[in-house]
Enzyme design. Structure first.
Site, PDB file in Angstrom:
ATOM      1  N   GLN A  89      23.703  -8.296  -6.949  1.00  0.00           N
ATOM      2  CA  GLN A  89      24.893  -7.508  -6.062  1.00  0.00           C
ATOM      3  C   GLN A  89      25.548  -6.962  -7.018  1.00  0.00           C
ATOM      4  O   GLN A  89      26.055  -5.706  -6.371  1.00  0.00           O
ATOM      5  CB  GLN A  89      25.273  -8.488  -5.350  1.00  0.00           C
ATOM      6  CG  GLN A  89      24.532  -9.092  -4.965  1.00  0.00           C
ATOM      7  CD  GLN A  89      24.634 -10.042  -4.325  1.00  0.00           C
ATOM      8  OE1 GLN A  89      25.021  -9.966  -2.531  1.00  0.00           O
ATOM      9  NE2 GLN A  89      25.826 -11.226  -3.875  1.00  0.00           N
ATOM     10  N   HIS A 107      22.035  -3.782  -5.666  1.00  0.00           N
ATOM     11  CA  HIS A 107      22.851  -3.101  -4.680  1.00  0.00           C
ATOM     12  C   HIS A 107      23.345  -1.767  -5.705  1.00  0.00           C
ATOM     13  O   HIS A 107      23.933  -0.549  -5.945  1.00  0.00           O
ATOM     14  CB  HIS A 107      24.276  -4.158  -4.880  1.00  0.00           C
ATOM     15  CG  HIS A 107      24.142  -4.512  -3.920  1.00  0.00           C
ATOM     16  ND1 HIS A 107      25.003  -5.456  -3.287  1.00  0.00           N
ATOM     17  CD2 HIS A 107      22.814  -4.844  -2.685  1.00  0.00           C
ATOM     18  CE1 HIS A 107      24.394  -6.605  -2.342  1.00  0.00           C
ATOM     19  NE2 HIS A 107      23.000  -5.789  -1.995  1.00  0.00           N
TER      20      HIS A 107
HETATM   21  C1  BV8 Z   1      20.503  -3.009   4.625  1.00  0.00           C
HETATM   22  C2  BV8 Z   1      27.610  -2.111  -2.870  1.00  0.00           C
HETATM   23  C3  BV8 Z   1      18.743  -2.638   6.038  1.00  0.00           C
HETATM   24  C4  BV8 Z   1      28.653  -1.311  -2.577  1.00  0.00           C
HETATM   25  C5  BV8 Z   1      27.517  -3.863  -1.355  1.00  0.00           C
HETATM   26  C6  BV8 Z   1      24.431  -8.111  11.014  1.00  0.00           C
HETATM   27  C7  BV8 Z   1      23.996  -9.807  10.040  1.00  0.00           C
HETATM   28  C8  BV8 Z   1      22.846  -9.267   9.606  1.00  0.00           C
HETATM   29  C9  BV8 Z   1      23.517  -8.143   8.787  1.00  0.00           C
HETATM   30  C10 BV8 Z   1      23.941  -6.919   9.329  1.00  0.00           C
HETATM   31  C11 BV8 Z   1      24.830  -7.107  10.253  1.00  0.00           C
HETATM   32  N1  BV8 Z   1      25.120  -5.853  10.257  1.00  0.00           N
HETATM   33  C12 BV8 Z   1      25.118  -4.692   9.176  1.00  0.00           C
HETATM   34  C13 BV8 Z   1      23.931  -5.637   7.956  1.00  0.00           C
HETATM   35  C14 BV8 Z   1      23.587  -5.649   7.159  1.00  0.00           C
HETATM   36  C15 BV8 Z   1      24.371  -5.592   6.071  1.00  0.00           C
HETATM   37  C16 BV8 Z   1      25.159  -6.202   5.843  1.00  0.00           C
HETATM   38  O1  BV8 Z   1      24.782  -7.443   5.158  1.00  0.00           O
HETATM   39  N2  BV8 Z   1      26.364  -6.559   6.178  1.00  0.00           N
HETATM   40  C17 BV8 Z   1      27.839  -7.859   6.299  1.00  0.00           C
HETATM   41  C18 BV8 Z   1      28.918  -7.579   6.091  1.00  0.00           C
HETATM   42  C19 BV8 Z   1      27.217  -8.320   7.890  1.00  0.00           C
HETATM   43  N3  BV8 Z   1      23.892  -4.916   4.810  1.00  0.00           N
HETATM   44  C20 BV8 Z   1      23.528  -3.483   4.659  1.00  0.00           C
HETATM   45  O2  BV8 Z   1      23.706  -2.560   4.957  1.00  0.00           O
HETATM   46  C21 BV8 Z   1      22.413  -3.692   3.493  1.00  0.00           C
HETATM   47  N4  BV8 Z   1      21.381  -3.130   3.850  1.00  0.00           N
HETATM   48  O3  BV8 Z   1      20.575  -4.102   5.541  1.00  0.00           O
HETATM   49  O4  BV8 Z   1      19.697  -2.306   4.725  1.00  0.00           O
HETATM   50  C22 BV8 Z   1      19.876  -1.455   7.197  1.00  0.00           C
HETATM   51  C23 BV8 Z   1      19.941  -0.450   6.999  1.00  0.00           C
HETATM   52  C24 BV8 Z   1      20.551   0.024   8.106  1.00  0.00           C
HETATM   53  C25 BV8 Z   1      21.403  -0.504   9.468  1.00  0.00           C
HETATM   54  C26 BV8 Z   1      20.766  -2.243   9.244  1.00  0.00           C
HETATM   55  C27 BV8 Z   1      20.293  -2.479   8.180  1.00  0.00           C
HETATM   56  C28 BV8 Z   1      23.235  -3.061   2.543  1.00  0.00           C
HETATM   57  C29 BV8 Z   1      23.915  -4.435   1.932  1.00  0.00           C
HETATM   58  C30 BV8 Z   1      24.437  -3.526   0.194  1.00  0.00           C
HETATM   59  C31 BV8 Z   1      26.157  -2.745  -0.100  1.00  0.00           C
HETATM   60  N5  BV8 Z   1      27.083  -2.852  -0.992  1.00  0.00           N
HETATM   61  N6  BV8 Z   1      27.789  -3.454  -2.555  1.00  0.00           N
HETATM   62  C32 BV8 Z   1      30.325  -1.018  -3.643  1.00  0.00           C
HETATM   63  O5  BV8 Z   1      29.711  -2.222  -5.319  1.00  0.00           O
HETATM   64  O6  BV8 Z   1      30.414  -0.944  -2.940  1.00  0.00           O
HETATM   65  S1  BV8 Z   1      28.154  -4.955  -0.694  1.00  0.00           S
HETATM   66  C33 BV8 Z   1      29.065  -5.810  -1.772  1.00  0.00           C
HETATM   67  O7  BV8 Z   1      29.277  -6.705  -1.110  1.00  0.00           O
HETATM   68  C34 BV8 Z   1      28.927  -6.146  -3.255  1.00  0.00           C
HETATM   69  O8  BV8 Z   1      28.312  -5.320  -3.741  1.00  0.00           O
HETATM   70  C35 BV8 Z   1      28.228  -7.630  -3.119  1.00  0.00           C
HETATM   71  O9  BV8 Z   1      26.798  -7.297  -2.785  1.00  0.00           O
HETATM   72  C36 BV8 Z   1      28.490  -8.092  -2.018  1.00  0.00           C
HETATM   73  C37 BV8 Z   1      28.942  -9.457  -1.495  1.00  0.00           C
HETATM   74  O10 BV8 Z   1      29.842  -9.559  -1.987  1.00  0.00           O
HETATM   75  P1  BV8 Z   1      29.796 -10.924  -2.937  1.00  0.00           P
HETATM   76  O11 BV8 Z   1      29.465 -10.653  -4.953  1.00  0.00           O
HETATM   77  O12 BV8 Z   1      29.524 -12.340  -3.126  1.00  0.00           O
HETATM   78  O13 BV8 Z   1      31.211 -10.393  -3.488  1.00  0.00           O
HETATM   79  P2  BV8 Z   1      32.863 -10.713  -2.910  1.00  0.00           P
HETATM   80  O14 BV8 Z   1      34.162 -10.645  -3.073  1.00  0.00           O
HETATM   81  O15 BV8 Z   1      32.287 -11.133  -1.313  1.00  0.00           O
HETATM   82  O16 BV8 Z   1      32.825 -12.649  -3.144  1.00  0.00           O
HETATM   83  C38 BV8 Z   1      33.092 -12.651  -4.199  1.00  0.00           C
HETATM   84  C39 BV8 Z   1      31.909 -14.511  -4.241  1.00  0.00           C
HETATM   85  O17 BV8 Z   1      33.005 -15.220  -5.390  1.00  0.00           O
HETATM   86  C40 BV8 Z   1      33.432 -15.099  -3.275  1.00  0.00           C
HETATM   87  O18 BV8 Z   1      32.741 -16.595  -2.904  1.00  0.00           O
HETATM   88  C41 BV8 Z   1      34.609 -16.271  -4.046  1.00  0.00           C
HETATM   89  O19 BV8 Z   1      34.550 -16.957  -4.321  1.00  0.00           O
HETATM   90  C42 BV8 Z   1      33.322 -16.796  -5.975  1.00  0.00           C
HETATM   91  N7  BV8 Z   1      34.446 -16.451  -6.964  1.00  0.00           N
HETATM   92  C43 BV8 Z   1      35.114 -15.055  -6.936  1.00  0.00           C
HETATM   93  N8  BV8 Z   1      35.785 -15.596  -8.898  1.00  0.00           N
HETATM   94  C44 BV8 Z   1      35.045 -17.020  -8.999  1.00  0.00           C
HETATM   95  C45 BV8 Z   1      33.867 -17.189  -8.240  1.00  0.00           C
HETATM   96  N9  BV8 Z   1      32.523 -17.688  -8.497  1.00  0.00           N
HETATM   97  C46 BV8 Z   1      32.837 -18.013  -9.774  1.00  0.00           C
HETATM   98  N10 BV8 Z   1      33.915 -18.027 -10.156  1.00  0.00           N
HETATM   99  C47 BV8 Z   1      35.227 -17.332  -9.931  1.00  0.00           C
HETATM  100  N11 BV8 Z   1      35.432 -16.401 -10.653  1.00  0.00           N
END
Ligand code: BV8
Length: 236
Positions: A89, A107
């Site tokens: 991602q 992504h």
């Molecule tokens: C889509 C690119 C169809 C940009 C990103 C309701 C229910 C279900 C889905 C939805 C909903 N409402 C809307 C949606 C759809 C939405 C979604 O899922 N929303 C969520 C918030 C509810 N999804 C979308 O829109 C996707 N498209 O569904 O298309 C559609 C079309 C129209 C309408 C509806 C649907 C597109 C999603 C892509 C968004 N773009 N990135 C950019 O980077 O700026 S997402 C972004 O967050 C990141 O790129 C990554 O992919 C994503 C998750 O982030 P993580 O990588 O997990 O990072 P995060 O910071 O969250 O967590 C880090 C983790 O690492 C933590 O757990 C932490 O504990 C851990 N960690 C930290 N350090 C360490 C570690 N682990 C191990 N070692 C370490 N050292």
């Protein structure tokens, strides 16, 4: 084997995780404010500045032990004639910098920018894309070639990911909060294909109750240790 990575894999390289990326200067924003087509439409200067600053940070940092271990894992699996697919991602291209091949960028990539007028899309390695909003040579606005919230994922990436998940017998999720769909559903897809599932994270996530094994700790430490135990050979 399928490995899915999130921002936690790049954290030890000095790239703020996606949610941490909204700390400091950007703390007053939430992802919906910056990582959506509407935000770009509303304020292309703000959005291109945030993305260019993240792009510049990605160019400054190096892969960490987790990236290096995953690149070696792919080499060893392929040498043993076993199928391996890395799904990420992350938009930072650190897996490729560590030597991983055929990485599926679910992504997109912050290193690729696309002109919304002429459509030209290419990797941008120049020091800065200022002045903001960043512009193409044709005068059109540039946007990062990432998937924003509300945008569909690249069809080829989804197809490759689903094919790998249907066939895998081991699924490893590393460093993702497992809250963004459709990728957050991949662990369930793997499980329904009878794969064994493993998660490495600093803390439990919504998929932790689903996986067979949960390993808490830093990816750069836990992953090499796990692979050393499982694969042996030179220290990972
Ligand atoms: C889509 C690119 C169809 C940009 C990103 C309701 C229910 C279900 C889905 C939805 C909903 N409402 C809307 C949606 C759809 C939405 C979604 O899922 N929303 C969520 C918030 C509810 N999804 C979308 O829109 C996707 N498209 O569904 O298309 C559609 C079309 C129209 C309408 C509806 C649907 C597109 C999603 C892509 C968004 N773009 N990135 C950019 O980077 O700026 S997402 C972004 O967050 C990141 O790129 C990554 O992919 C994503 C998750 O982030 P993580 O990588 O997990 O990072 P995060 O910071 O969250 O967590 C880090 C983790 O690492 C933590 O757990 C932490 O504990 C851990 N960690 C930290 N350090 C360490 C570690 N682990 C191990 N070692 C370490 N050292």
């Amino acid at each position: 084997m399928v490995v899915l990575t999130g921002a936690g894999v790049s954290a030890e390289s000095g790239i703020p995780t996606f949610r941490d990326a909204l700390s400091g200067l950007w703390a007053r924003f939430d992802p919906e404010d910056l990582a959506t087509p509407e935000a770009f439409e509303r304020d292309p200067r703000l959005v291109t500045e945030w993305y260019d600053q993240r792009r510049q940070n990605c160019m400054r940092v190096k892969p960490n032990r987790a990236h290096v271990a995953l690149a070696r894992l792919q080499r060893e699996m392929n040498a043993a004639g076993r199928a391996f697919r890395l799904l990420t991602q992350n938009v930072d291209r650190l897996h490729q910098a560590a030597g991983s091949c055929d990485v599926v960028e679910l992504h997109g990539s912050i290193m690729e920018w696309r002109c919304v007028s002429c459509g030209e899309s290419r990797e941008r390695r120049e020091p800065s894309l200022a002045p903001y909003p960043s512009r193409c040579g044709c005068g059109g606005l540039l946007r990062p070639d990432v998937v924003w919230f509300g945008e569909v994922l690249p069809e080829s990436a989804v197809r490759l990911a689903c094919l790998a998940l249907e066939q895998c017998d081991l699924f490893i999720s590393v460093g993702t909060s497992a809250v963004v769909y459709p990728v957050a559903g991949f662990a369930h897809l793997a499980k329904s294909a009878s794969a064994r599932t493993l998660e490495i994270n600093l803390e439990p996530t919504p998929i932790s109750a689903t996986v067979d094994w949960l390993v808490l700790g830093q990816a750069g430490c836990r992953l090499p240790t796990l692979l050393q135990a499982a694969m042996g050979g030179e220290p990972w």
